[in-house]
Design a protein around this motif. Sequence first.
Motif, PDB file in Angstrom:
ATOM      1  N   ALA A 136      54.197  26.812 113.112  1.00  0.00           N
ATOM      2  CA  ALA A 136      54.109  28.240 113.413  1.00  0.00           C
ATOM      3  C   ALA A 136      55.174  28.656 114.418  1.00  0.00           C
ATOM      4  O   ALA A 136      55.791  29.722 114.288  1.00  0.00           O
ATOM      5  CB  ALA A 136      52.718  28.575 113.947  1.00  0.00           C
ATOM      6  N   SER A 137      55.419  27.818 115.418  1.00  0.00           N
ATOM      7  CA  SER A 137      56.429  28.129 116.429  1.00  0.00           C
ATOM      8  C   SER A 137      57.808  28.240 115.801  1.00  0.00           C
ATOM      9  O   SER A 137      58.592  29.146 116.132  1.00  0.00           O
ATOM     10  CB  SER A 137      56.427  27.050 117.517  1.00  0.00           C
ATOM     11  N   ALA A 138      58.111  27.321 114.874  1.00  0.00           N
ATOM     12  CA  ALA A 138      59.400  27.391 114.179  1.00  0.00           C
ATOM     13  C   ALA A 138      59.503  28.687 113.385  1.00  0.00           C
ATOM     14  O   ALA A 138      60.558  29.349 113.360  1.00  0.00           O
ATOM     15  CB  ALA A 138      59.561  26.181 113.257  1.00  0.00           C
ATOM     16  N   GLY A 139      58.399  29.082 112.744  1.00  0.00           N
ATOM     17  CA  GLY A 139      58.407  30.321 111.975  1.00  0.00           C
ATOM     18  C   GLY A 139      58.566  31.546 112.846  1.00  0.00           C
ATOM     19  O   GLY A 139      59.292  32.497 112.494  1.00  0.00           O
ATOM     20  N   ILE A 140      57.899  31.564 114.000  1.00  0.00           N
ATOM     21  CA  ILE A 140      57.984  32.703 114.916  1.00  0.00           C
ATOM     22  C   ILE A 140      59.422  32.952 115.341  1.00  0.00           C
ATOM     23  O   ILE A 140      59.915  34.093 115.296  1.00  0.00           O
ATOM     24  CB  ILE A 140      57.099  32.461 116.160  1.00  0.00           C
ATOM     25  N   TRP A 141      60.125  31.907 115.735  1.00  0.00           N
ATOM     26  CA  TRP A 141      61.467  32.103 116.282  1.00  0.00           C
ATOM     27  C   TRP A 141      62.528  32.214 115.199  1.00  0.00           C
ATOM     28  O   TRP A 141      63.585  32.818 115.417  1.00  0.00           O
ATOM     29  CB  TRP A 141      61.783  31.001 117.288  1.00  0.00           C
ATOM     30  N   THR A 142      62.254  31.676 114.009  1.00  0.00           N
ATOM     31  CA  THR A 142      63.158  31.948 112.875  1.00  0.00           C
ATOM     32  C   THR A 142      63.107  33.428 112.527  1.00  0.00           C
ATOM     33  O   THR A 142      64.151  34.081 112.330  1.00  0.00           O
ATOM     34  CB  THR A 142      62.758  31.107 111.652  1.00  0.00           C
ATOM     35  N   ALA A 143      61.905  33.959 112.445  1.00  0.00           N
ATOM     36  CA  ALA A 143      61.755  35.395 112.182  1.00  0.00           C
ATOM     37  C   ALA A 143      62.395  36.222 113.294  1.00  0.00           C
ATOM     38  O   ALA A 143      63.004  37.269 113.035  1.00  0.00           O
ATOM     39  CB  ALA A 143      60.276  35.752 112.051  1.00  0.00           C
ATOM     40  N   HIS A 144      62.282  35.747 114.523  1.00  0.00           N
ATOM     41  CA  HIS A 144      62.868  36.459 115.665  1.00  0.00           C
ATOM     42  C   HIS A 144      64.380  36.639 115.485  1.00  0.00           C
ATOM     43  O   HIS A 144      64.914  37.737 115.675  1.00  0.00           O
ATOM     44  CB  HIS A 144      62.573  35.680 116.945  1.00  0.00           C
ATOM     45  N   PHE A 145      65.061  35.558 115.117  1.00  0.00           N
ATOM     46  CA  PHE A 145      66.520  35.631 114.985  1.00  0.00           C
ATOM     47  C   PHE A 145      66.935  36.462 113.769  1.00  0.00           C
ATOM     48  O   PHE A 145      67.996  37.083 113.762  1.00  0.00           O
ATOM     49  CB  PHE A 145      67.117  34.225 114.944  1.00  0.00           C
ATOM     50  N   ILE A 146      66.117  36.473 112.729  1.00  0.00           N
ATOM     51  CA  ILE A 146      66.393  37.363 111.597  1.00  0.00           C
ATOM     52  C   ILE A 146      66.300  38.820 112.049  1.00  0.00           C
ATOM     53  O   ILE A 146      67.155  39.648 111.707  1.00  0.00           O
ATOM     54  CB  ILE A 146      65.423  37.096 110.440  1.00  0.00           C
ATOM     55  N   MET A 147      65.279  39.135 112.833  1.00  0.00           N
ATOM     56  CA  MET A 147      65.074  40.507 113.285  1.00  0.00           C
ATOM     57  C   MET A 147      66.140  40.963 114.272  1.00  0.00           C
ATOM     58  O   MET A 147      66.365  42.166 114.435  1.00  0.00           O
ATOM     59  CB  MET A 147      63.687  40.645 113.904  1.00  0.00           C
ATOM     60  N   LEU A 148      66.804  40.022 114.940  1.00  0.00           N
ATOM     61  CA  LEU A 148      67.891  40.391 115.845  1.00  0.00           C
ATOM     62  C   LEU A 148      69.069  41.002 115.101  1.00  0.00           C
ATOM     63  O   LEU A 148      69.940  41.631 115.713  1.00  0.00           O
ATOM     64  CB  LEU A 148      68.362  39.168 116.639  1.00  0.00           C
ATOM     65  N   ARG A 149      69.091  40.854 113.780  1.00  0.00           N
ATOM     66  CA  ARG A 149      70.160  41.457 112.989  1.00  0.00           C
ATOM     67  C   ARG A 149      69.967  42.960 112.840  1.00  0.00           C
ATOM     68  O   ARG A 149      70.834  43.646 112.311  1.00  0.00           O
ATOM     69  CB  ARG A 149      70.224  40.794 111.609  1.00  0.00           C
ATOM     70  N   GLY A 150      68.834  43.453 113.295  1.00  0.00           N
ATOM     71  CA  GLY A 150      68.639  44.892 113.327  1.00  0.00           C
ATOM     72  C   GLY A 150      67.540  45.359 112.402  1.00  0.00           C
ATOM     73  O   GLY A 150      67.233  44.697 111.400  1.00  0.00           O
ATOM     74  N   PRO A 151      66.910  46.514 112.703  1.00  0.00           N
ATOM     75  CA  PRO A 151      65.830  47.049 111.882  1.00  0.00           C
ATOM     76  C   PRO A 151      66.178  47.251 110.410  1.00  0.00           C
ATOM     77  O   PRO A 151      65.335  46.967 109.555  1.00  0.00           O
ATOM     78  CB  PRO A 151      65.498  48.388 112.572  1.00  0.00           C
ATOM     79  N   PRO A 152      67.369  47.754 110.046  1.00  0.00           N
ATOM     80  CA  PRO A 152      67.640  47.930 108.611  1.00  0.00           C
ATOM     81  C   PRO A 152      67.565  46.628 107.827  1.00  0.00           C
ATOM     82  O   PRO A 152      67.006  46.582 106.735  1.00  0.00           O
ATOM     83  CB  PRO A 152      69.061  48.519 108.604  1.00  0.00           C
ATOM     84  N   GLN A 153      68.133  45.530 108.388  1.00  0.00           N
ATOM     85  CA  GLN A 153      68.078  44.249 107.689  1.00  0.00           C
ATOM     86  C   GLN A 153      66.642  43.718 107.637  1.00  0.00           C
ATOM     87  O   GLN A 153      66.196  43.184 106.616  1.00  0.00           O
ATOM     88  CB  GLN A 153      68.996  43.228 108.397  1.00  0.00           C
ATOM     89  N   SER A 154      65.910  43.857 108.746  1.00  0.00           N
ATOM     90  CA  SER A 154      64.518  43.410 108.777  1.00  0.00           C
ATOM     91  C   SER A 154      63.677  44.208 107.797  1.00  0.00           C
ATOM     92  O   SER A 154      62.791  43.671 107.127  1.00  0.00           O
ATOM     93  CB  SER A 154      63.958  43.573 110.197  1.00  0.00           C
ATOM     94  N   ALA A 155      63.950  45.502 107.697  1.00  0.00           N
ATOM     95  CA  ALA A 155      63.199  46.345 106.767  1.00  0.00           C
ATOM     96  C   ALA A 155      63.457  45.935 105.321  1.00  0.00           C
ATOM     97  O   ALA A 155      62.564  46.013 104.477  1.00  0.00           O
ATOM     98  CB  ALA A 155      63.576  47.812 106.968  1.00  0.00           C
ATOM     99  N   MET A 156      64.667  45.476 105.019  1.00  0.00           N
ATOM    100  CA  MET A 156      64.965  45.034 103.654  1.00  0.00           C
ATOM    101  C   MET A 156      64.192  43.761 103.322  1.00  0.00           C
ATOM    102  O   MET A 156      63.682  43.611 102.207  1.00  0.00           O
ATOM    103  CB  MET A 156      66.479  44.787 103.501  1.00  0.00           C
ATOM    104  N   VAL A 157      64.091  42.837 104.291  1.00  0.00           N
ATOM    105  CA  VAL A 157      63.269  41.644 104.095  1.00  0.00           C
ATOM    106  C   VAL A 157      61.825  42.056 103.826  1.00  0.00           C
ATOM    107  O   VAL A 157      61.154  41.517 102.936  1.00  0.00           O
ATOM    108  CB  VAL A 157      63.348  40.715 105.331  1.00  0.00           C
ATOM    109  N   ASN A 158      61.356  43.034 104.577  1.00  0.00           N
ATOM    110  CA  ASN A 158      59.992  43.514 104.390  1.00  0.00           C
ATOM    111  C   ASN A 158      59.802  44.155 103.023  1.00  0.00           C
ATOM    112  O   ASN A 158      58.769  43.983 102.376  1.00  0.00           O
ATOM    113  CB  ASN A 158      59.644  44.526 105.489  1.00  0.00           C
ATOM    114  N   LEU A 159      60.807  44.898 102.541  1.00  0.00           N
ATOM    115  CA  LEU A 159      60.725  45.542 101.229  1.00  0.00           C
ATOM    116  C   LEU A 159      60.584  44.497 100.130  1.00  0.00           C
ATOM    117  O   LEU A 159      59.749  44.620  99.227  1.00  0.00           O
ATOM    118  CB  LEU A 159      61.968  46.403 100.993  1.00  0.00           C
ATOM    119  N   ILE A 160      61.395  43.427 100.216  1.00  0.00           N
ATOM    120  CA  ILE A 160      61.357  42.368  99.202  1.00  0.00           C
ATOM    121  C   ILE A 160      60.012  41.641  99.231  1.00  0.00           C
ATOM    122  O   ILE A 160      59.394  41.396  98.187  1.00  0.00           O
ATOM    123  CB  ILE A 160      62.512  41.372  99.429  1.00  0.00           C
ATOM    124  N   SER A 161      59.531  41.321 100.446  1.00  0.00           N
ATOM    125  CA  SER A 161      58.258  40.599 100.550  1.00  0.00           C
ATOM    126  C   SER A 161      57.086  41.476 100.106  1.00  0.00           C
ATOM    127  O   SER A 161      56.101  40.968  99.567  1.00  0.00           O
ATOM    128  CB  SER A 161      58.036  40.117 101.991  1.00  0.00           C
TER     129      SER A 161
END
Length: 485
Positions: A136-161
Motif C-alpha cells: 500500500a505504501s508503494a502504491g500511495i507514493w507512486t500515485a503521489h508522483f503521478i499526481m505531481l504532473r498536474g491535475p489535467p494529467q491526473s484527471a485523465m488517469v481518473n477518466l480512463i479508470s
Amino acid sequence: MVAQLPVSRGKFALPVLTAIVVGSMVGGGIFTLPGSLGRVAGPQGAILAWVIAGAGMFAFARVLQLLALRLPELHGGIYIYAREGFGNYVGFLSVFGYWLAGCMGNCTYWVVIKATLGAYLPVFAGGHNVSSIALASAGIWTAHFIMLRGPPQSAMVNLISTIAKLVPLIVFMLVLAAAWNLQVFQANLKDTVGGTSLGQQIKATMLVTLYTLLGVEGASVYSAFARRRADVGRATLLGLLVVTIILVLVTVMPYGVLARSELAGIRQPSMAGILSAVMGPAGGVLVGAGLIISVSGAYFAWTMICAEVLFVAAHRGDMPRIFGQANDNHAPVAALFASNLVVQVMMIATYWSSAPYYMMLQLTSEMSLIPFLLTALFGTGVLCRERMRGLRRARRPANLIIAICAVIYTLLLVFAGGSRAIANTAIFYSIGSCLYIIARKEQHQRLFNVWEKAIFVGTLIIGAWASSDLIQNGLPTPGLAEFRS
C-alpha cells in the motif's frame, strides 16, 4: 495578505468533470452494497432507502448547481460555501472535516485492495500485515508522483479508470438479470428482517448510502478548472444520475437471486460472492479485478479532491500558507504531500487494528455530515435572500423547495449518525483547530469573534469528553458492522 488563486489552472470539459464525479463516487463501497444492505434491510427497506438517498442527494446536487451559477467567483466546493455563510472558523471546520474524511476514505481504499489480494495471494492474507502495508505504501507514493504532473494529467488517469471500473459492474448487472427469479424476490419481500420496522431499516442504511454517494461534490471542488462554469452543475447532476442508477440496480437485483439471509451472511466483497454463486469462481475473480480498478480510480479522484481543497483553503487564509504551494504543473505539492502523508500514517496504524476498514468507513461518513449540512443551509440562505430582494431569477419557488429538502436530508443524516458521530468529529476538530490558529496568526488576524469562540470552546469540551470516554471504554463497535468481511 492572502494569496490569490491562479487565474488559469487548466480547462476541464464536461466529460472530465463528470468522470471526476463518477470516479470519486464509485469506489469500494459499491462492491459491498448487496451484503451490507441485505444484512439490515429487505427489498422494501433498500428501495425506500435509495428513494430517500437519491432524492436527498439530488436536492443537494441541485443546490451545488445553483450556487455554481449564482456565485461563480467562489471556488473550492462545499468548504468555501460554509466559509462564506458562517464565518472563518466554521469554514475551517468544514474544510478540515471534509479533507480528513477524504483521507480516511482513501485509507479504506487501500485496506480493500490489500484484503482482496489477500484472498488470492497468501503473502497479503489478512490485509494488514507488513507485506500488505509495504504494498500500500508503494502504491500511495507512486500515485503521489503521478499526481505531481498536474491535475489535467491526473484527471485523465481518473477518466480512463472510471471507464474501466464500469465494465465489471455492467457484467454483474447483466448476469443477475439473466439469473433473476421472481419467486426468490417475492420471498424476500415477505422477509421481516428480524422483526425490524421499515423506519429502523432505513435509518440503519443512511450512513451506508451516504458513503457510497460521497463524491457528488467533486466537480464543485474543481470548479476553478472548468472550461465553462455551467459544466460544474451539469457534471454534478449527470454523475449523480449515472451512479444512483447503478447503485440501485446493484442493491436491488441480488434480492431476485439469493435469499436475504444468504446475502446477509455472504463474505465481503459481497458482489464477488454473489457472482461466484451464480457463475462459479470466475465471477469472484472478475469482481476482485474490477474492485481493484474501481478503488484505484476512486483513490486518484479523492486524492485530487483532498489536495485541491487544502490548496484553496490555504490561499483563502483558512489553512497555513505552506499548503498553498504549487509546482510548474499547477499541482498543489504541499497539500498533496500532506494528504498522502495522513493516508500513510493511517495505513501503518492498521497493523494494530483488527477492523480498520469498518471504523474508517464510519468516520468518513461522520466527518462529511457537517460540511454537507452547512452547504445546504448556505444554499437555502442564498435563495431566501434572492426572494426577499425580489430578484427575477428567484421567482421559481421550486429551487427554494429543493434547497429546503437538501437541508432536511442532511439533518436526517446527522440524526442517523447520532451523538456518537458528533463526539467523534469533535475529537478531530479539536486537534485540527491548531492549524486554524497557525493560519490566523500568519495573516495577523483576530482568532475568533464571540460566537466562534463559543463554538471553539464547545468543540473542545465535547472533544475532551469523547476522548476520555474513548480512553476508558476503548473503541466502540463500528456502526457499519454490516461491512465486515
